[in-house]
Design an enzyme around this catalytic site. Structure first.
Site, short mmCIF file in Angstrom:
data_model
loop_
_atom_site.label_atom_id
_atom_site.label_comp_id
_atom_site.label_asym_id
_atom_site.label_seq_id
_atom_site.Cartn_x
_atom_site.Cartn_y
_atom_site.Cartn_z
N GLU A 68 1.72 -0.93 -4.66
CA GLU A 68 0.79 1.09 -5.35
C GLU A 68 1.10 1.77 -5.60
O GLU A 68 1.34 2.43 -4.25
CB GLU A 68 -0.28 0.89 -4.46
CG GLU A 68 -1.81 1.39 -4.93
CD GLU A 68 -2.21 2.06 -3.19
OE1 GLU A 68 -3.33 2.46 -3.30
OE2 GLU A 68 -1.76 2.85 -2.47
N ASP A 117 1.04 -1.32 -0.29
CA ASP A 117 -0.29 -0.21 0.31
C ASP A 117 0.69 1.64 -0.01
O ASP A 117 1.79 1.43 0.58
CB ASP A 117 -0.87 -0.17 0.95
CG ASP A 117 -1.74 0.58 1.74
OD1 ASP A 117 -2.07 1.55 0.31
OD2 ASP A 117 -2.22 2.00 2.55
C1 GLC Z 1 -4.66 2.70 -0.21
C2 GLC Z 1 -5.76 2.15 -0.52
C3 GLC Z 1 -6.54 2.99 0.71
C4 GLC Z 1 -6.63 3.70 1.80
C5 GLC Z 1 -5.54 4.01 1.41
C6 GLC Z 1 -4.27 4.70 2.97
O1 GLC Z 1 -4.75 4.26 -0.89
O2 GLC Z 1 -6.14 1.75 -1.70
O3 GLC Z 1 -8.17 2.11 -0.14
O4 GLC Z 1 -7.87 4.57 2.25
O5 GLC Z 1 -3.83 3.56 0.99
O6 GLC Z 1 -3.68 3.40 3.35
#
Ligand code: GLC
Length: 555
Positions: free
Chosen positions: A244, A201
């Site tokens: 991500e 993440d």
């Molecule tokens: C990422 C996730 C999202 C979450 C954020 C904080 O962007 O995809 O859903 O709210 O991280 O962890």
């Protein structure tokens, strides 16, 4: 040898345990329920499941606020249930990726509680503090409009703490070697319980320098990515990290590393935004350009391709005009938009459940360079509930049947209500009904996934753009081990005449065999292929013949 890279030809399916299947009637999905549904996923052709966070959490950001990294949230079951689940996946040849949310913890994590309570706490330096409010405190929020600042004063600590996301998600001081060691321990723990890797993440924030004096463009500590990867591969050779990071292509390529020595996979947000732009405008050129711009320089690197995910469709990397065009086409009302940059709807309602457009979108996702990642429920065209706040609108229970709560739970109340009534309610949109209908979207997806597995050229091969004059047409060619695949998409609602040479360098045009239908194409006397393609049409061809790939030379 190198064919061991399983992620190159995988089909990933992402889901949250909460929303998939409730086995005990408490209205919340659980590991036992999910385990019972593994044959469904296996039958669909899924080879890897990505689980959204399921660790212990107060649940203020759907689990992206972890309060104990070493346990399953009791709402979803126990560690024992988790191991039964990973074992069930293994028996069916499916792998498991899990979300690794380590940019921040929950403010209810014992580390944070200890850190704020006592300046001498061993955990004080695990977070990021400032005595005074830093100059840039009101910039760099990830959730503008909802989140007011990135530095919040904590009465107990008598200091400001940094939080890139919501104020209940204090950032970990990831530069601290003790924190880094703990991150490896967390990975090591879950690897031991049967997972095959992590969807990491918020990677840019994990590796960013943090602190009150860090300006708006913090430096990235890429060494961390290499360390994570090395650690994982020692522990379990076939484990991967899928990052991500919604960043510019030039930066994104650095995440793979020049020698492919950093993370193996990244989500292609750049291409994703241009895919929706292409669908909105009927012009394939921005997407083609994005594919060129994101060509990974190293063979082990791989993009994850998606249409929608659990967040908003982030259009922040388009120009204002481009974003306006996508908004106008797919999310014209304010209530459909979020954080001044995106659309919070599910795919099917965005595309007005237009079957042609949905097939086009999926055909693109399955044939762009990389590994497709499906989102639960999109295989049956589930809708959204815009009366729910922020991103929750697209996180409703999986619709299995026309029974109570869409067959998801027999409880009196579910964590969010299943979508009922209207064009997308569980009464009409559900797995049971689509299973029975040979022409359903579910059965179409299943067929396409089957074919995608049999076209490893896409996951593994070298992609090149085939020059075409028509801006509505995207023509791609993949070469791998002496076999080649050509895919053509028409982004325009009207039928088009396409003409092209299929040979990568113009030589050796051969018969193109249609892999999904029977419309093969032979080159004309001038060596060019020429045929009509329907509005929003798509064709997957193998150059030379259906089984050319079977005869390919192994290298
Ligand atoms: C990422 C996730 C999202 C979450 C954020 C904080 O962007 O995809 O859903 O709210 O991280 O962890």
């Amino acid at each position: 040898m190198i064919s061991d890279l399983w992620y190159k030809n995988a089909v990933v399916y992402c889901l949250s345990v909460e929303s998939f299947m409730d086995s005990d009637g408490d209205g919340v999905g659980d590991f036992r329920g999910l385990t019972r549904r593994l044959d469904y996923l296996h039958g669909l052709g899924v080879t890897a499941i990505w689980l959204m966070p399921f660790q212990a959490s107060p649940g203020r950001d759907d689990g992206y606020d972890v309060s104990n990294y070493y346990d399953v949230d009791p709402r979803y079951g126990t560690l024992g249930d988790f191991v039964e689940f990973t074992h069930g996946c293994k028996q069916r040849g499916m792998r498991v990726l899990i979300d690794l949310v380590v940019n921040h913890t929950s403010n209810e994590h014992p580390w944070f509680k200890s850190a704020r309570a006592d300046p001498k706490s061993p955990y004080r330096d695990w977070y990021v503090w400032s005595k005074k409010k830093p100059a840039g405190a009101d910039q760099g929020m990830v959730f503008p409009g909802v989140q007011k600042t990135t530095w919040t004063y904590d009465e107990k600590a008598k200091a400001y703490y940094f939080h890139r996301f919501y104020d209940f998600q204090p950032d970990l001081n990831t530069s601290n070697p003790e924190v880094q060691a703990e991150l490896l321990r967390i990975m090591g723990f879950w690897i031991q319980l049967g997972v095959c890797g992590f969807r990491m993440d918020a990677v840019p924030f994990v590796i960013a320098e943090k602190g009150p004096d860090v300006g708006p463009k913090p430096k990235s500590q890429f060494q961390m990515l290499r360390d994570f990867r090395e650690f994982l591969q020692w522990r379990k050779g076939d484990s991967v990290i899928l990052g991500e990071a919604n960043i510019l292509p030039k930066e994104a390529l650095q995440y793979f590393g020049d020698d492919g020595d950093r993370i193996q996979m990244m989500f292609n947000f750049w291409a994703n935004q241009r895919l929706f732009l292409a669908l909105a405008t009927g012009d394939a050129r921005p997407l083609a350009k994005a594919l060129e711009e994101t060509k990974p320089g190293y063979p082990t690197a791989q993009w994850g391709l998606f249409l929608r995910n659990h967040d908003e469709l982030d259009l922040g990397r388009l120009t204002d005009d481009e974003r306006a065009a996508v908004f106008a086409a797919f999310g014209p009302d304010k209530e459909m938009q979020l954080y001044d940059r995106g659309i919070r709807r599910r795919l099917a309602p965005m595309l007005k459940a237009d079957r042609r457009l949905m097939e086009l979108a999926y055909s693109l996702m399955f044939t762009l360079p990389g590994t497709p990642v499906l989102r639960y429920g999109d295989e049956i065209g589930m809708g959204d509930d815009l009366s729910l706040p922020e991103r929750h609108c697209a996180r409703t229970p999986m619709q299995w049947s026309a029974e109570k709560n869409g067959g998801f739970s027999n409880g009196a109340k579910t964590y969010l209500p299943a979508i009922s009534g209207g064009g997308f309610g569980f009464e009409t949109v559900n797995v049971a009904q689509q299973r029975r209908d040979p022409n359903s979207f579910l059965n179409w997806i299943e067929r396409v996934i089957r074919m995608r597995h049999e076209v490893p050229e896409i996951g593994w091969g070298e992609m090149s753009l085939i020059p075409v004059r028509d801006k509505a047409i995207l023509a791609l060619r993949y070469d791998w081990r002496g076999a080649a695949v050509v895919v053509i998409h028409n982004l325009d609602p009207e039928p088009r005449e396409v003409a092209f040479r299929s040979g990568a360098d113009g030589d050796g045009d051969v018969r193109l065999v249609d892999l999904l239908g029977g419309e093969h194409s032979d080159p004309g006397p001038d060596g060019r292929h020429r045929f009509a393609i329907e509005g929003y049409g798509y064709r997957w061809f193998r150059a030379g013949g259906l089984d050319e790939a079977m005869r390919r030379k192994d290298v």
